[in-house]
Design a protein around this motif. Sequence first.
Motif, PDB file in Angstrom:
ATOM      1  N   ASP A 131     -48.775 -13.559   6.310  1.00 39.36           N
ATOM      2  CA  ASP A 131     -47.645 -14.387   5.874  1.00 39.36           C
ATOM      3  C   ASP A 131     -47.899 -14.922   4.470  1.00 39.36           C
ATOM      4  OD1 ASP A 131     -46.295 -14.107   8.341  1.00 39.36           O
ATOM      5  OD2 ASP A 131     -47.335 -15.854   9.180  1.00 39.36           O
ATOM      6  N   ASP A 132     -49.122 -15.380   4.235  1.00 41.42           N
ATOM      7  CA  ASP A 132     -49.474 -15.915   2.919  1.00 41.42           C
ATOM      8  C   ASP A 132     -49.401 -14.839   1.840  1.00 41.42           C
ATOM      9  OD1 ASP A 132     -49.885 -18.429   4.034  1.00 41.42           O
ATOM     10  OD2 ASP A 132     -52.050 -18.157   4.237  1.00 41.42           O
ATOM     11  N   LEU A 133     -49.892 -13.647   2.157  1.00 42.13           N
ATOM     12  CA  LEU A 133     -49.837 -12.541   1.193  1.00 42.13           C
ATOM     13  C   LEU A 133     -48.403 -12.126   0.902  1.00 42.13           C
ATOM     14  CD1 LEU A 133     -52.808 -10.334   2.470  1.00 42.13           C
ATOM     15  CD2 LEU A 133     -52.703 -11.652   0.333  1.00 42.13           C
ATOM     16  N   ARG A 134     -47.582 -12.083   1.942  1.00 42.89           N
ATOM     17  CA  ARG A 134     -46.172 -11.711   1.778  1.00 42.89           C
ATOM     18  C   ARG A 134     -45.475 -12.726   0.877  1.00 42.89           C
ATOM     19  NH1 ARG A 134     -45.429 -10.051   6.439  1.00 42.89           N
ATOM     20  NH2 ARG A 134     -45.247 -12.062   7.483  1.00 42.89           N
ATOM     21  N   PHE A 135     -45.736 -14.009   1.104  1.00 47.30           N
ATOM     22  CA  PHE A 135     -45.136 -15.031   0.248  1.00 47.30           C
ATOM     23  C   PHE A 135     -45.609 -14.866  -1.195  1.00 47.30           C
ATOM     24  CE2 PHE A 135     -45.409 -18.919  -2.154  1.00 47.30           C
ATOM     25  CZ  PHE A 135     -44.073 -19.310  -2.166  1.00 47.30           C
ATOM     26  N   ALA A 136     -46.903 -14.710  -1.396  1.00 48.77           N
ATOM     27  CA  ALA A 136     -47.454 -14.606  -2.753  1.00 48.77           C
ATOM     28  C   ALA A 136     -46.827 -13.442  -3.525  1.00 48.77           C
ATOM     29  CB  ALA A 136     -48.971 -14.455  -2.698  1.00 48.77           C
ATOM     30  N   GLU A 137     -46.720 -12.298  -2.882  1.00 53.76           N
ATOM     31  CA  GLU A 137     -46.120 -11.125  -3.543  1.00 53.76           C
ATOM     32  C   GLU A 137     -44.653 -11.372  -3.887  1.00 53.76           C
ATOM     33  OE1 GLU A 137     -46.766  -7.795  -0.947  1.00 53.76           O
ATOM     34  OE2 GLU A 137     -48.943  -7.860  -1.213  1.00 53.76           O
ATOM     35  N   SER A 138     -43.917 -11.913  -2.957  1.00 54.78           N
ATOM     36  CA  SER A 138     -42.493 -12.167  -3.169  1.00 54.78           C
ATOM     37  C   SER A 138     -42.278 -13.234  -4.237  1.00 54.78           C
ATOM     38  CB  SER A 138     -41.844 -12.591  -1.846  1.00 54.78           C
ATOM     39  OG  SER A 138     -40.467 -12.775  -2.000  1.00 54.78           O
ATOM     40  N   PHE A 139     -43.087 -14.276  -4.197  1.00 53.44           N
ATOM     41  CA  PHE A 139     -42.983 -15.366  -5.167  1.00 53.44           C
ATOM     42  C   PHE A 139     -43.274 -14.863  -6.582  1.00 53.44           C
ATOM     43  CE2 PHE A 139     -44.976 -19.177  -7.215  1.00 53.44           C
ATOM     44  CZ  PHE A 139     -43.817 -19.927  -7.329  1.00 53.44           C
ATOM     45  N   GLU A 140     -44.307 -14.046  -6.718  1.00 56.47           N
ATOM     46  CA  GLU A 140     -44.637 -13.505  -8.037  1.00 56.47           C
ATOM     47  C   GLU A 140     -43.537 -12.580  -8.546  1.00 56.47           C
ATOM     48  OE1 GLU A 140     -48.503 -12.163 -10.596  1.00 56.47           O
ATOM     49  OE2 GLU A 140     -48.692 -12.286  -8.428  1.00 56.47           O
ATOM     50  N   GLN A 141     -42.923 -11.804  -7.658  1.00 58.43           N
ATOM     51  CA  GLN A 141     -41.783 -10.970  -8.057  1.00 58.43           C
ATOM     52  C   GLN A 141     -40.635 -11.841  -8.558  1.00 58.43           C
ATOM     53  OE1 GLN A 141     -40.884  -8.700  -4.531  1.00 58.43           O
ATOM     54  NE2 GLN A 141     -42.248  -7.025  -5.093  1.00 58.43           N
ATOM     55  N   MET A 142     -40.405 -12.966  -7.880  1.00 53.19           N
ATOM     56  CA  MET A 142     -39.331 -13.866  -8.294  1.00 53.19           C
ATOM     57  C   MET A 142     -39.615 -14.444  -9.680  1.00 53.19           C
ATOM     58  SD  MET A 142     -37.684 -17.199  -6.399  1.00 53.19           S
ATOM     59  CE  MET A 142     -36.535 -16.254  -5.380  1.00 53.19           C
ATOM     60  N   ILE A 143     -40.847 -14.826  -9.917  1.00 53.81           N
ATOM     61  CA  ILE A 143     -41.220 -15.357 -11.237  1.00 53.81           C
ATOM     62  C   ILE A 143     -40.971 -14.306 -12.311  1.00 53.81           C
ATOM     63  CG2 ILE A 143     -43.201 -16.001 -12.676  1.00 53.81           C
ATOM     64  CD1 ILE A 143     -44.242 -17.628 -10.310  1.00 53.81           C
ATOM     65  N   LYS A 144     -41.400 -13.083 -12.059  1.00 53.80           N
ATOM     66  CA  LYS A 144     -41.201 -12.008 -13.046  1.00 53.80           C
ATOM     67  C   LYS A 144     -39.718 -11.782 -13.307  1.00 53.80           C
ATOM     68  CE  LYS A 144     -45.521  -9.606 -12.041  1.00 53.80           C
ATOM     69  NZ  LYS A 144     -46.123  -8.418 -11.415  1.00 53.80           N
ATOM     70  N   LYS A 145     -38.904 -11.794 -12.252  1.00 55.43           N
ATOM     71  CA  LYS A 145     -37.460 -11.624 -12.420  1.00 55.43           C
ATOM     72  C   LYS A 145     -36.880 -12.773 -13.236  1.00 55.43           C
ATOM     73  CE  LYS A 145     -33.098 -11.129 -10.050  1.00 55.43           C
ATOM     74  NZ  LYS A 145     -32.367 -10.940  -8.833  1.00 55.43           N
ATOM     75  N   CYS A 146     -37.326 -13.969 -12.945  1.00 55.44           N
ATOM     76  CA  CYS A 146     -36.833 -15.142 -13.654  1.00 55.44           C
ATOM     77  C   CYS A 146     -37.232 -15.099 -15.133  1.00 55.44           C
ATOM     78  CB  CYS A 146     -37.378 -16.407 -12.989  1.00 55.44           C
ATOM     79  SG  CYS A 146     -36.621 -17.920 -13.582  1.00 55.44           S
ATOM     80  N   ILE A 147     -38.459 -14.715 -15.411  1.00 56.69           N
ATOM     81  CA  ILE A 147     -38.932 -14.601 -16.803  1.00 56.69           C
ATOM     82  C   ILE A 147     -38.088 -13.558 -17.538  1.00 56.69           C
ATOM     83  CG2 ILE A 147     -40.844 -13.794 -18.246  1.00 56.69           C
ATOM     84  CD1 ILE A 147     -42.742 -15.127 -16.170  1.00 56.69           C
ATOM     85  N   LEU A 148     -37.866 -12.417 -16.912  1.00 54.22           N
ATOM     86  CA  LEU A 148     -37.064 -11.354 -17.519  1.00 54.22           C
ATOM     87  C   LEU A 148     -35.636 -11.841 -17.775  1.00 54.22           C
ATOM     88  CD1 LEU A 148     -37.023  -8.380 -18.414  1.00 54.22           C
ATOM     89  CD2 LEU A 148     -36.328  -7.801 -16.100  1.00 54.22           C
ATOM     90  N   SER A 149     -35.059 -12.502 -16.806  1.00 48.81           N
ATOM     91  CA  SER A 149     -33.690 -13.027 -16.930  1.00 48.81           C
ATOM     92  C   SER A 149     -33.605 -14.069 -18.036  1.00 48.81           C
ATOM     93  CB  SER A 149     -33.260 -13.630 -15.599  1.00 48.81           C
ATOM     94  OG  SER A 149     -32.001 -14.219 -15.712  1.00 48.81           O
ATOM     95  N   CYS A 150     -34.588 -14.942 -18.098  1.00 47.42           N
ATOM     96  CA  CYS A 150     -34.595 -15.990 -19.130  1.00 47.42           C
ATOM     97  C   CYS A 150     -34.745 -15.391 -20.526  1.00 47.42           C
ATOM     98  CB  CYS A 150     -35.712 -16.994 -18.884  1.00 47.42           C
ATOM     99  SG  CYS A 150     -35.438 -18.045 -17.446  1.00 47.42           S
ATOM    100  N   SER A 151     -35.550 -14.329 -20.661  1.00 48.11           N
ATOM    101  CA  SER A 151     -35.762 -13.721 -21.981  1.00 48.11           C
ATOM    102  C   SER A 151     -34.508 -12.984 -22.459  1.00 48.11           C
ATOM    103  CB  SER A 151     -36.953 -12.786 -21.961  1.00 48.11           C
ATOM    104  OG  SER A 151     -36.702 -11.657 -21.161  1.00 48.11           O
ATOM    105  N   LYS A 152     -33.684 -12.506 -21.519  1.00 44.86           N
ATOM    106  CA  LYS A 152     -32.456 -11.813 -21.897  1.00 44.86           C
ATOM    107  C   LYS A 152     -31.394 -12.780 -22.404  1.00 44.86           C
ATOM    108  CE  LYS A 152     -32.805  -7.793 -18.911  1.00 44.86           C
ATOM    109  NZ  LYS A 152     -32.226  -7.085 -17.759  1.00 44.86           N
ATOM    110  N   THR A 153     -31.440 -14.033 -21.947  1.00 43.96           N
ATOM    111  CA  THR A 153     -30.424 -15.004 -22.343  1.00 43.96           C
ATOM    112  C   THR A 153     -30.782 -15.730 -23.627  1.00 43.96           C
ATOM    113  OG1 THR A 153     -31.411 -16.731 -20.945  1.00 43.96           O
ATOM    114  CG2 THR A 153     -29.648 -15.392 -19.976  1.00 43.96           C
ATOM    115  N   GLU A 154     -31.995 -15.525 -24.121  1.00 46.55           N
ATOM    116  CA  GLU A 154     -32.395 -16.190 -25.369  1.00 46.55           C
ATOM    117  C   GLU A 154     -31.880 -15.473 -26.587  1.00 46.55           C
ATOM    118  OE1 GLU A 154     -36.633 -16.537 -25.117  1.00 46.55           O
ATOM    119  OE2 GLU A 154     -36.507 -18.157 -23.695  1.00 46.55           O
TER     120      GLU A 154
END
Length: 154
Positions: A131-154
Amino acid sequence: MKIFVDADACPVVHTVERIAQKYDIPVTLLCDTNHVLESDYSEIRIIGAGVDAVDFALVNQCSHSDIVVTQDYGVAAMTLGKGAYAIHQSGRWYTDANIDQMLMERHLNKKARRSKSKNHLKGPSKRTQEDDLRFAESFEQMIKKCILSCSKTE
């Protein structure tokens, strides 16, 4: 971008902090006066112990492109409405496509519990390392998506 954690009894706080630190993203842990939290990385905000006080404080403090970690579907729905990302401690992402169904299921389950004379439903199973590993992987994917999305709007 900031990360906000509904930290009352949240089992993934240390995982959130570890991954956030890797990406140098600030973390705020919100809890009520009944919980004691310590952190070398996160800012801790202790909110009064009123019903849903932490939930409303979290929603008020987050903004567009922030990430919210919560197991509360209502909090997730309100943060999505502000343009933030939201993730459950299981690693499941809350999205505009699934939040209505999740809220409806919560409502129906609550209704079913109230209609029975015995309100004894089995709780969630014990958290595992998977469960912890699944959360960590998913959370890191979300961060990467958010970083990518934020860089596109700048």
